[in-house]
Design a protein around this motif. Structure first.
Motif, mmCIF file in Angstrom:
data_model
loop_
_atom_site.group_PDB
_atom_site.id
_atom_site.type_symbol
_atom_site.label_atom_id
_atom_site.label_comp_id
_atom_site.label_asym_id
_atom_site.label_seq_id
_atom_site.Cartn_x
_atom_site.Cartn_y
_atom_site.Cartn_z
ATOM 1 N N ILE A 1 0.878 -1.164 0.000
ATOM 2 C CA ILE A 1 0.000 0.000 0.000
ATOM 3 C C ILE A 1 0.918 1.218 0.000
ATOM 4 C CG2 ILE A 1 -1.854 1.203 1.178
ATOM 5 C CD1 ILE A 1 -2.779 -1.505 0.416
ATOM 6 N N ALA A 2 1.187 1.735 -1.174
ATOM 7 C CA ALA A 2 2.173 2.811 -1.280
ATOM 8 C C ALA A 2 1.515 4.160 -1.491
ATOM 9 C CB ALA A 2 3.126 2.524 -2.429
ATOM 10 N N GLU A 3 0.200 4.146 -1.633
ATOM 11 C CA GLU A 3 -0.468 5.367 -2.082
ATOM 12 C C GLU A 3 -0.334 6.541 -1.118
ATOM 13 O OE1 GLU A 3 -5.063 4.498 -0.917
ATOM 14 O OE2 GLU A 3 -4.173 3.202 -2.435
ATOM 15 N N ASN A 4 -0.012 6.260 0.118
ATOM 16 C CA ASN A 4 0.055 7.370 1.059
ATOM 17 C C ASN A 4 1.375 7.383 1.808
ATOM 18 O OD1 ASN A 4 -0.665 9.600 2.421
ATOM 19 N ND2 ASN A 4 -2.704 8.868 2.962
ATOM 20 N N GLU A 5 2.429 7.329 1.040
ATOM 21 C CA GLU A 5 3.762 7.190 1.592
ATOM 22 C C GLU A 5 4.104 8.310 2.587
ATOM 23 O OE1 GLU A 5 8.030 7.014 -0.520
ATOM 24 O OE2 GLU A 5 6.501 5.767 -1.444
ATOM 25 N N GLU A 6 3.643 9.499 2.292
ATOM 26 C CA GLU A 6 3.965 10.650 3.137
ATOM 27 C C GLU A 6 3.400 10.480 4.545
ATOM 28 O OE1 GLU A 6 6.314 13.249 3.960
ATOM 29 O OE2 GLU A 6 6.251 12.557 1.882
ATOM 30 N N MET A 7 2.167 9.980 4.604
ATOM 31 C CA MET A 7 1.535 9.763 5.909
ATOM 32 C C MET A 7 2.240 8.670 6.692
ATOM 33 S SD MET A 7 -2.521 10.084 5.408
ATOM 34 C CE MET A 7 -3.307 11.659 5.046
ATOM 35 N N VAL A 8 2.660 7.642 5.967
ATOM 36 C CA VAL A 8 3.400 6.566 6.625
ATOM 37 C C VAL A 8 4.672 7.126 7.238
ATOM 38 C CG1 VAL A 8 4.705 4.444 6.234
ATOM 39 C CG2 VAL A 8 2.466 4.728 5.181
ATOM 40 N N LYS A 9 5.349 7.947 6.486
ATOM 41 C CA LYS A 9 6.575 8.562 6.982
ATOM 42 C C LYS A 9 6.316 9.364 8.251
ATOM 43 C CE LYS A 9 9.425 9.137 2.849
ATOM 44 N NZ LYS A 9 9.545 10.057 1.706
ATOM 45 N N GLN A 10 5.253 10.148 8.219
ATOM 46 C CA GLN A 10 4.934 10.973 9.386
ATOM 47 C C GLN A 10 4.578 10.114 10.592
ATOM 48 O OE1 GLN A 10 1.981 13.928 8.535
ATOM 49 N NE2 GLN A 10 3.230 14.939 6.968
ATOM 50 N N ALA A 11 3.745 9.111 10.344
ATOM 51 C CA ALA A 11 3.284 8.285 11.465
ATOM 52 C C ALA A 11 4.420 7.488 12.070
ATOM 53 C CB ALA A 11 2.177 7.344 10.998
ATOM 54 N N THR A 12 5.438 7.206 11.285
ATOM 55 C CA THR A 12 6.533 6.379 11.783
ATOM 56 C C THR A 12 7.741 7.215 12.182
ATOM 57 O OG1 THR A 12 7.281 6.025 9.526
ATOM 58 C CG2 THR A 12 5.827 4.357 10.460
ATOM 59 N N ALA A 13 7.539 8.507 12.318
ATOM 60 C CA ALA A 13 8.643 9.385 12.704
ATOM 61 C C ALA A 13 8.391 9.939 14.096
ATOM 62 C CB ALA A 13 8.787 10.515 11.701
ATOM 63 N N LEU A 14 7.755 9.143 14.946
ATOM 64 C CA LEU A 14 7.278 9.663 16.221
ATOM 65 C C LEU A 14 8.342 9.863 17.298
ATOM 66 C CD1 LEU A 14 3.985 7.599 16.382
ATOM 67 C CD2 LEU A 14 4.303 9.920 15.542
ATOM 68 N N PRO A 15 9.176 8.889 17.586
ATOM 69 C CA PRO A 15 9.982 9.007 18.803
ATOM 70 C C PRO A 15 11.054 10.086 18.685
ATOM 71 C CG PRO A 15 10.042 6.776 17.870
ATOM 72 C CD PRO A 15 9.474 7.674 16.844
ATOM 73 N N GLU A 16 11.400 10.660 19.800
ATOM 74 C CA GLU A 16 12.400 11.732 19.796
ATOM 75 C C GLU A 16 13.719 11.278 20.397
ATOM 76 O OE1 GLU A 16 11.264 15.503 21.093
ATOM 77 O OE2 GLU A 16 9.424 15.568 19.920
ATOM 78 N N ASN A 17 13.651 10.800 21.628
ATOM 79 C CA ASN A 17 14.875 10.342 22.271
ATOM 80 C C ASN A 17 15.217 8.919 21.841
ATOM 81 O OD1 ASN A 17 14.447 12.734 23.819
ATOM 82 N ND2 ASN A 17 13.052 11.516 25.076
ATOM 83 N N PHE A 18 14.394 8.389 20.966
ATOM 84 C CA PHE A 18 14.621 7.041 20.487
ATOM 85 C C PHE A 18 15.459 7.076 19.217
ATOM 86 C CE2 PHE A 18 10.950 6.821 23.137
ATOM 87 C CZ PHE A 18 10.845 5.535 23.607
ATOM 88 N N GLN A 19 16.323 6.090 19.063
ATOM 89 C CA GLN A 19 17.020 5.947 17.788
ATOM 90 C C GLN A 19 16.207 5.013 16.907
ATOM 91 O OE1 GLN A 19 21.243 4.713 17.745
ATOM 92 N NE2 GLN A 19 20.636 3.277 16.135
ATOM 93 N N LEU A 20 15.671 5.552 15.826
ATOM 94 C CA LEU A 20 14.745 4.803 14.984
ATOM 95 C C LEU A 20 15.491 4.116 13.850
ATOM 96 C CD1 LEU A 20 11.785 4.151 14.574
ATOM 97 C CD2 LEU A 20 11.558 6.246 13.244
#
Lengths: 140, 140
Positions: free
Chosen positions: B101-120
């Motif tokens: 499901i690639a149609e909303n790649e931007e949203m996926v990026k945003q939703a998976t960019a959550l942690p701050e002090n975490f190394q993702l």
DNA sequence: AATCAAAAATGAAATGATTACAAATTTGAA
DNA sequence: TTCAAATTTGTAATCATTTCATTTTTGATT
């Protein structure tokens, strides 16, 4: 305010047997996404006849009834969560702990609402990396 | 335009042995998120000595090198994807197929960019339900 | 308060994906 | 050609999960 296990089970149409109550109480009281193994180990002390098969059966029933969700974030083992609201999970590669990442619930909802002709049942957002605690330890 | 397996491997610092080339070529040519079993079964005909252990080793190496990603969307089995760009996956409960499901790649990026002090390190968005094909079949 | 069928729980055995490991083969530099 | 390092192979172990037959519990009905 956290709902009690009895209410939670009956609201999901699950007959609250002693074993089911024990497992659900444990899930609610220990929101650390425990495994079958961990749940069984924690309960068998006060419930000596509890079998691992029952824990498996019980969790399967919870998931089918929508009273819990399965996490497949860890390849090795399945984890369980009584919180079925959409939120992301973070698995630390160092310590293995699974964190709840709830701070951006709205984005998770949007990102997991993609398909149109698809019937969407459950969604998971899984993040992996190293948690703050383990990062600090590494920079000792 | 799709990169060839040789370039893809060497760019990720992987020495392109015949077995590794075969597995990577298969992954690129068959972007259906195959399992170890499926990859081995597909290749052993033209490469009779290929062992399942090698397929396991090879995929592990690919993942560690960032040349492929693991999908844990299916509790039963691990699936592999040579496309490491962020995109969501959908597992059909009926037919077992895993869709991109690639149609909303931007949203996926945003939703998976959550942690701050975490190394993702890696992110996954997993959706489950019933695919259009199987929905249609059910309404026969 | 006894009976009995359905539901639930139990425990042992089977399953099956994955890993460990030691031996065999291949690679490539000297 | 030589040889050590890297890679591959096949067998055997591991271990989470499932299967299934048996036992226990539940709760409605006499």
């Amino acid at each position: 305010m956290q709902k009690d296990a009895y209410t939670y089970l009956t609201e999901h149409g699950i007959k609250p047997s002693p074993q089911r109550m024990a497992v659900m109480e444990y899930l609610i009281a220990n929101p650390v996404h425990p495994t079958v193994e961990a749940i069984h180990a924690a309960l068998v002390g006060r419930m000596p006849t509890l079998s691992k098969t029952t824990v498996y059966n019980t969790l399967k029933l919870f998931v089918e009834s929508g009273a819990a969700q399965v996490l497949t974030i860890n390849e090795k083992m399945t984890n369980f969560d009584a919180d079925v609201e959409p939120h992301a999970h973070f698995l630390c590669a160092e310590c293995g702990e699974i964190y709840d990442i709830a701070e951006n619930e709205e984005m998770v909802k949007q990102a997991t609402a993609l398909p149109e002709n698809f019937q969407l049942d459950t969604t998971s957002v899984y993040l992996r990396g190293i948690c703050p605690k383990c990062l600090q330890k590494k920079n000792k």
